[in-house]
Design a protein around this motif. Structure first.
Motif, PDB file in Angstrom:
ATOM      1  N   GLY A  94      62.565  15.017   4.185  1.00 16.77           N
ATOM      2  CA  GLY A  94      63.690  14.903   4.532  1.00 16.77           C
ATOM      3  C   GLY A  94      64.268  13.415   4.677  1.00 16.77           C
ATOM      4  N   LEU A  95      63.901  12.739   3.232  1.00 17.62           N
ATOM      5  CA  LEU A  95      64.221  11.482   3.050  1.00 17.62           C
ATOM      6  C   LEU A  95      64.880  11.263   1.645  1.00 17.62           C
ATOM      7  CD1 LEU A  95      60.886  10.005   4.053  1.00 17.62           C
ATOM      8  CD2 LEU A  95      62.817  10.161   5.662  1.00 17.62           C
ATOM      9  N   SER A  96      65.605  10.365   1.457  1.00 18.71           N
ATOM     10  CA  SER A  96      66.040  10.136   0.048  1.00 18.71           C
ATOM     11  C   SER A  96      65.159   8.658  -0.333  1.00 18.71           C
ATOM     12  CB  SER A  96      67.530  10.139   0.080  1.00 18.71           C
ATOM     13  OG  SER A  96      68.021   8.744   0.425  1.00 18.71           O
ATOM     14  N   ILE A  97      64.101   8.855  -1.024  1.00 20.43           N
ATOM     15  CA  ILE A  97      63.251   7.893  -1.299  1.00 20.43           C
ATOM     16  C   ILE A  97      63.491   7.368  -2.664  1.00 20.43           C
ATOM     17  CG2 ILE A  97      61.505   8.163   0.491  1.00 20.43           C
ATOM     18  CD1 ILE A  97      59.897   9.149  -1.853  1.00 20.43           C
ATOM     19  N   SER A  98      64.406   7.859  -3.375  1.00 22.25           N
ATOM     20  CA  SER A  98      64.751   7.789  -4.884  1.00 22.25           C
ATOM     21  C   SER A  98      63.903   6.580  -5.400  1.00 22.25           C
ATOM     22  CB  SER A  98      66.213   7.727  -5.073  1.00 22.25           C
ATOM     23  OG  SER A  98      66.916   6.600  -4.513  1.00 22.25           O
ATOM     24  N   ASN A  99      64.364   5.531  -5.165  1.00 23.55           N
ATOM     25  CA  ASN A  99      63.693   4.080  -5.658  1.00 23.55           C
ATOM     26  C   ASN A  99      63.248   3.312  -4.559  1.00 23.55           C
ATOM     27  OD1 ASN A  99      64.027   4.637  -8.355  1.00 23.55           O
ATOM     28  ND2 ASN A  99      66.245   4.358  -8.458  1.00 23.55           N
ATOM     29  N   GLU A 100      63.450   3.698  -3.293  1.00 21.99           N
ATOM     30  CA  GLU A 100      63.331   2.733  -2.198  1.00 21.99           C
ATOM     31  C   GLU A 100      61.787   2.245  -2.417  1.00 21.99           C
ATOM     32  OE1 GLU A 100      63.387   2.498   2.514  1.00 21.99           O
ATOM     33  OE2 GLU A 100      64.647   4.156   1.510  1.00 21.99           O
ATOM     34  N   ALA A 101      60.944   3.208  -2.380  1.00 26.27           N
ATOM     35  CA  ALA A 101      59.517   3.087  -2.227  1.00 26.27           C
ATOM     36  C   ALA A 101      59.135   2.226  -3.417  1.00 26.27           C
ATOM     37  CB  ALA A 101      58.671   4.097  -2.120  1.00 26.27           C
ATOM     38  N   ASN A 102      59.626   2.423  -4.598  1.00 28.16           N
ATOM     39  CA  ASN A 102      59.200   1.971  -5.934  1.00 28.16           C
ATOM     40  C   ASN A 102      59.642   0.550  -6.162  1.00 28.16           C
ATOM     41  OD1 ASN A 102      58.325   4.561  -6.625  1.00 28.16           O
ATOM     42  ND2 ASN A 102      60.147   5.138  -7.668  1.00 28.16           N
ATOM     43  N   MET A 103      60.735   0.110  -5.177  1.00 30.13           N
ATOM     44  CA  MET A 103      61.339  -1.224  -5.217  1.00 30.13           C
ATOM     45  C   MET A 103      60.683  -2.161  -4.302  1.00 30.13           C
ATOM     46  SD  MET A 103      65.034  -0.158  -6.239  1.00 30.13           S
ATOM     47  CE  MET A 103      65.768  -1.681  -6.791  1.00 30.13           C
ATOM     48  N   MET A 104      59.876  -1.628  -3.527  1.00 27.57           N
ATOM     49  CA  MET A 104      59.122  -2.400  -2.350  1.00 27.57           C
ATOM     50  C   MET A 104      58.398  -3.431  -3.125  1.00 27.57           C
ATOM     51  SD  MET A 104      58.313  -0.518   0.832  1.00 27.57           S
ATOM     52  CE  MET A 104      57.785   1.169   0.312  1.00 27.57           C
ATOM     53  N   SER A 105      58.036  -4.524  -2.528  1.00 26.53           N
ATOM     54  CA  SER A 105      57.078  -5.804  -2.792  1.00 26.53           C
ATOM     55  C   SER A 105      55.581  -4.733  -2.732  1.00 26.53           C
ATOM     56  CB  SER A 105      57.127  -6.771  -2.156  1.00 26.53           C
ATOM     57  OG  SER A 105      57.056  -6.919  -0.723  1.00 26.53           O
ATOM     58  N   ASP A 106      54.784  -5.423  -3.364  1.00 31.25           N
ATOM     59  CA  ASP A 106      53.309  -4.819  -2.835  1.00 31.25           C
ATOM     60  C   ASP A 106      52.916  -5.208  -1.612  1.00 31.25           C
ATOM     61  OD1 ASP A 106      53.381  -4.146  -5.794  1.00 31.25           O
ATOM     62  OD2 ASP A 106      51.928  -5.540  -6.245  1.00 31.25           O
ATOM     63  N   SER A 107      53.235  -6.249  -0.959  1.00 39.79           N
ATOM     64  CA  SER A 107      52.869  -6.572   0.415  1.00 39.79           C
ATOM     65  C   SER A 107      53.603  -5.537   1.385  1.00 39.79           C
ATOM     66  CB  SER A 107      52.954  -8.042   0.864  1.00 39.79           C
ATOM     67  OG  SER A 107      54.359  -8.202   0.623  1.00 39.79           O
TER      68      SER A 107
END
Length: 137
Positions: A94-107
């Motif tokens: 139920g989320l829109s994670i399109s690029n959010e997870a991909n754009m996070m820093s590794d930490s």
């Protein structure tokens, strides 16, 4: 965190009040929400030449464990998650994670994954105690 929009109980006492089926479904949604981001993370770190091989192996092991855990939860709880299968992980959660997870820093990514892993672990302990109360929970 890309799963921040997901409604999860704050604290053990609230999680214990959730019916077994709902708690199981929540675990499955959390695990499914991490499937795609972990895959992208693995692809991302493979391109880091400075990372030791054991870090790459560990990242792949984590992805495999999440998949195995999801499969195990579905089997052990007798749940066939047709509603989640065939749906993109972002839609399932139920989320829109399109690029959010991909754009996070590794930490940040690791922090979010650890947070959600701890939730899953707590919820699984609660379910275990409900199913096998003789384990002195």
């Amino acid at each position: 965190c890309h799963t921040s929009g997901m409604l999860t109980p704050n604290g053990k006492e609230y999680a214990q009040k959730i019916p077994r089926e709902e708690l199981t479904h929540l675990i499955l949604k959390l695990l499914q929400a991490w499937k795609e981001p972990l895959s992208h993370f693995n692809q991302h770190i493979e391109h880091h030449q400075e990372l030791p091989d054991d870090s790459l192996i560990k990242a792949k092991q984590i992805s495999n464990m999440v998949h195995e855990l999801k499969t195990g939860v579905e089997k052990s709880m007798g749940i066939i998650s047709n509603s989640l299968n065939g749906i993109a992980s972002s839609e399932a959660a139920g989320l829109s994670i399109s690029n959010e997870a991909n754009m996070m820093s590794d930490s940040d990514f690791i922090h979010c994954f650890r947070r959600d892993s701890n939730k899953v672990q707590s919820y699984l302990k609660i379910l275990k105690c409900r199913i096998m109360p003789e384990n002195s929970c």
